[in-house]
Design an enzyme around this catalytic site. Structure first.
Site, PDB file in Angstrom:
ATOM      1  N   HIS A  94      42.677  35.739  26.458  1.00  0.00           N
ATOM      2  CA  HIS A  94      41.788  36.136  27.560  1.00  0.00           C
ATOM      3  C   HIS A  94      42.378  35.698  28.899  1.00  0.00           C
ATOM      4  O   HIS A  94      42.849  34.577  29.034  1.00  0.00           O
ATOM      5  CB  HIS A  94      40.429  35.465  27.327  1.00  0.00           C
ATOM      6  CG  HIS A  94      39.376  35.844  28.300  1.00  0.00           C
ATOM      7  ND1 HIS A  94      38.599  34.920  28.943  1.00  0.00           N
ATOM      8  CD2 HIS A  94      38.957  37.066  28.743  1.00  0.00           C
ATOM      9  CE1 HIS A  94      37.730  35.538  29.720  1.00  0.00           C
ATOM     10  NE2 HIS A  94      37.930  36.844  29.625  1.00  0.00           N
TER      11      HIS A  94
ATOM     12  N   ASP B 199      43.054  40.922  34.242  1.00  0.00           N
ATOM     13  CA  ASP B 199      42.227  41.647  35.204  1.00  0.00           C
ATOM     14  C   ASP B 199      43.099  42.132  36.367  1.00  0.00           C
ATOM     15  O   ASP B 199      43.921  41.367  36.874  1.00  0.00           O
ATOM     16  CB  ASP B 199      41.149  40.708  35.764  1.00  0.00           C
ATOM     17  CG  ASP B 199      40.375  40.018  34.659  1.00  0.00           C
ATOM     18  OD1 ASP B 199      39.637  40.704  33.937  1.00  0.00           O
ATOM     19  OD2 ASP B 199      40.540  38.782  34.498  1.00  0.00           O
TER      20      ASP B 199
ATOM     21  N   HIS C 117      40.953  37.590  38.783  1.00  0.00           N
ATOM     22  CA  HIS C 117      39.628  37.867  38.240  1.00  0.00           C
ATOM     23  C   HIS C 117      38.555  37.987  39.311  1.00  0.00           C
ATOM     24  O   HIS C 117      37.780  38.939  39.330  1.00  0.00           O
ATOM     25  CB  HIS C 117      39.230  36.767  37.250  1.00  0.00           C
ATOM     26  CG  HIS C 117      37.870  36.949  36.664  1.00  0.00           C
ATOM     27  ND1 HIS C 117      36.719  36.515  37.291  1.00  0.00           N
ATOM     28  CD2 HIS C 117      37.458  37.547  35.514  1.00  0.00           C
ATOM     29  CE1 HIS C 117      35.673  36.826  36.557  1.00  0.00           C
ATOM     30  NE2 HIS C 117      36.089  37.455  35.466  1.00  0.00           N
TER      31      HIS C 117
ATOM     32  N   GLU D 144      42.219  45.232  32.189  1.00  0.00           N
ATOM     33  CA  GLU D 144      40.850  45.401  32.685  1.00  0.00           C
ATOM     34  C   GLU D 144      40.894  45.787  34.162  1.00  0.00           C
ATOM     35  O   GLU D 144      41.375  45.015  34.995  1.00  0.00           O
ATOM     36  CB  GLU D 144      40.013  44.126  32.488  1.00  0.00           C
ATOM     37  CG  GLU D 144      38.568  44.398  32.897  1.00  0.00           C
ATOM     38  CD  GLU D 144      37.676  43.164  32.971  1.00  0.00           C
ATOM     39  OE1 GLU D 144      37.895  42.190  32.223  1.00  0.00           O
ATOM     40  OE2 GLU D 144      36.750  43.204  33.803  1.00  0.00           O
TER      41      GLU D 144
HETATM   42  O1  G3P Z   1      37.565  42.118  29.183  1.00  0.00           O
HETATM   43  C1  G3P Z   1      36.890  41.075  28.562  1.00  0.00           C
HETATM   44  C2  G3P Z   1      36.497  40.010  29.565  1.00  0.00           C
HETATM   45  O2  G3P Z   1      37.630  39.637  30.293  1.00  0.00           O
HETATM   46  C3  G3P Z   1      35.417  40.476  30.499  1.00  0.00           C
HETATM   47  O3  G3P Z   1      34.939  39.467  31.309  1.00  0.00           O
HETATM   48  O4  G3P Z   1      34.696  38.342  33.432  1.00  0.00           O
HETATM   49  O5  G3P Z   1      36.416  37.539  31.849  1.00  0.00           O
HETATM   50  O6  G3P Z   1      36.755  39.675  33.059  1.00  0.00           O
HETATM   51  P1  G3P Z   1      35.750  38.722  32.461  1.00  0.00           P
HETATM   52 MG    MG Z   2      38.613  40.343  32.090  1.00  0.00          MG
END
Ligand code: G3P
Ligand code: MG
Length: 247
Positions: free
Chosen positions: A11, A40, A53, A106
Site C-alpha cells: 500500500h 497514488d 496521497h 490510483e
Molecule cells: O487504493 C486503495 C487505498 O489506497 C485507498 O485509500 O486513502 O490509502 O489512497 P488511500
Molecule cells: Mg491509495
C-alpha cells in the site's frame, strides 16, 4: 491479455517500512517479494503527475500548501522522508516495469481536477506500459476519473474504489467496464462479496495490517489485500502464484 492478481499489494508504495509513495518504497516491496504495489498519482501545478496521497504537502514532506498549487521546481526539491524525493509517475512506472510488479495506479485528483488528472494518468499509463507483460490496474474514488480512463485507455483494466460499497456498485461497474472492486476492509459485507463472486469480480480490500485479519478476510472471499505491513506478509507473498484477471 491476462493480468496476474497477487494476494498482497504493498500500500502507498512500500507500506510503512519506507516513506509512503516513494521509489524507495517500491524498491523495498520488490525486494521483499511483493508482486504488486499500489500508489497514488496527483498533478502538480505544472500538470506533472507525481506520487503523493494528500492534497497538501505538510504530512508527508517538508513543504507546505497544496500539491496542485506547487510548481515542479519547488516540488522536486522537497524531502518526502529519509531524503527521498516525491517521484514522478514516469519513474514509478519504469521501476514497476523493471521489477515486473503489477502497479495499481490510483488516480488521486485534487478537488476540481478530476478530468484533467485522469486524462494525463490514463494516457501516460497506456504509454508507459505499452507491450508490458504485466499490465497495470487503474483505480479511483472518482467515478468521473474512471470514466475518462475508460474512454481514453479502455485497454487498461479499471477497478472501482470505495470506502463503503454503495448498493448500485454493480451497475457502475458495468457502466465503467470495471474488472475489480476495491473497498475498505472494515466495511465489506458478505452480501457484496457474494454479489461480486457471482459476477466473477475480484474484491480487493484496504488496509489490512494484521495476519489474523488477512486470514479471516480471505476466508470470506476477498481476493487481495492492500497492506502497510510488508514485513508481516513478505514470506507468503513470495510463494503465492496469484489469480488471473481478464480473458
Ligand atoms: O487504493 C486503495 C487505498 O489506497 C485507498 O485509500 O486513502 O490509502 O489512497 P488511500
Ligand atoms: Mg491509495
Amino acid at each position: 491479455m491476462k493480468h496476474p492478481l497477487p494476494r498482497w499489494i504493498a500500500h502507498r508504495g512500500g507500506g510503512s517500512l519506507a516513506p509512503e509513495n516513494t521509489l524507495a518504497g517500491i524498491r523495498l516491496a520488490a525486494r521483499l517479494g511483493f508482486k504488486a504495489v499500489e500508489f497514488d498519482v496527483m498533478l502538480s501545478a505544472d500538470g506533472t503527475p507525481v506520487l503523493i496521497h494528500d492534497e497538501t504537502l505538510e504530512r508527508t514532506t517538508g513543504g507546505a500548501g497544496r500539491v496542485c498549487d506547487t510548481p515542479d521546481a519547488t516540488l522536486f526539491l522537497l524531502d518526502a522522508g529519509n531524503g527521498e524525493r516525491i517521484p514522478r509517475f514516469s519513474e514509478a512506472a519504469a521501476l514497476c516495469r523493471e521489477y515486473g510488479l503489477l502497479a495499481n495506479v490510483e488516480i488521486k485528483p485534487a478537488t476540481g481536477f478530476e478530468r484533467e488528472t485522469a486524462d494525463v494518468v490514463a494516457r501516460l499509463t497506456a504509454a508507459f506500459w505499452e507491450g508490458a507483460a504485466v499490465q497495470p490496474l487503474l483505480s479511483s474514488f472518482s467515478l468521473e476519473a474512471l470514466e475518462v480512463a475508460r474512454d481514453l485507455a479502455p485497454q487498461i483494466p479499471r477497478g472501482l474504489l470505495y470506502d463503503q460499497v454503495p448498493a448500485d456498485w454493480l451497475e457502475t461497474a458495468h457502466r465503467l467496464q470495471a474488472v475489480t472492486l476495491h473497498c475498505a476492509a472494515e466495511h465489506v459485507s458478505d452480501a457484496v462479496l457474494a454479489e461480486a463472486q457471482g459476477k466473477g469480480i475480484p474484491v480487493l480490500c484496504y488496509t489490512v495490517n494484521a495476519k489474523n485479519a488477512a486470514k479471516s478476510i480471505f476466508e470470506r472471499g476477498v481476493s487481495s489485500v492492500f497492506t502497510d505491513r510488508l514485513d508481516l506478509f513478505a514470506a507468503e507473498t513470495s510463494a503465492y502464484k496469484g489469480l488471473h484477471l481478464g480473458g
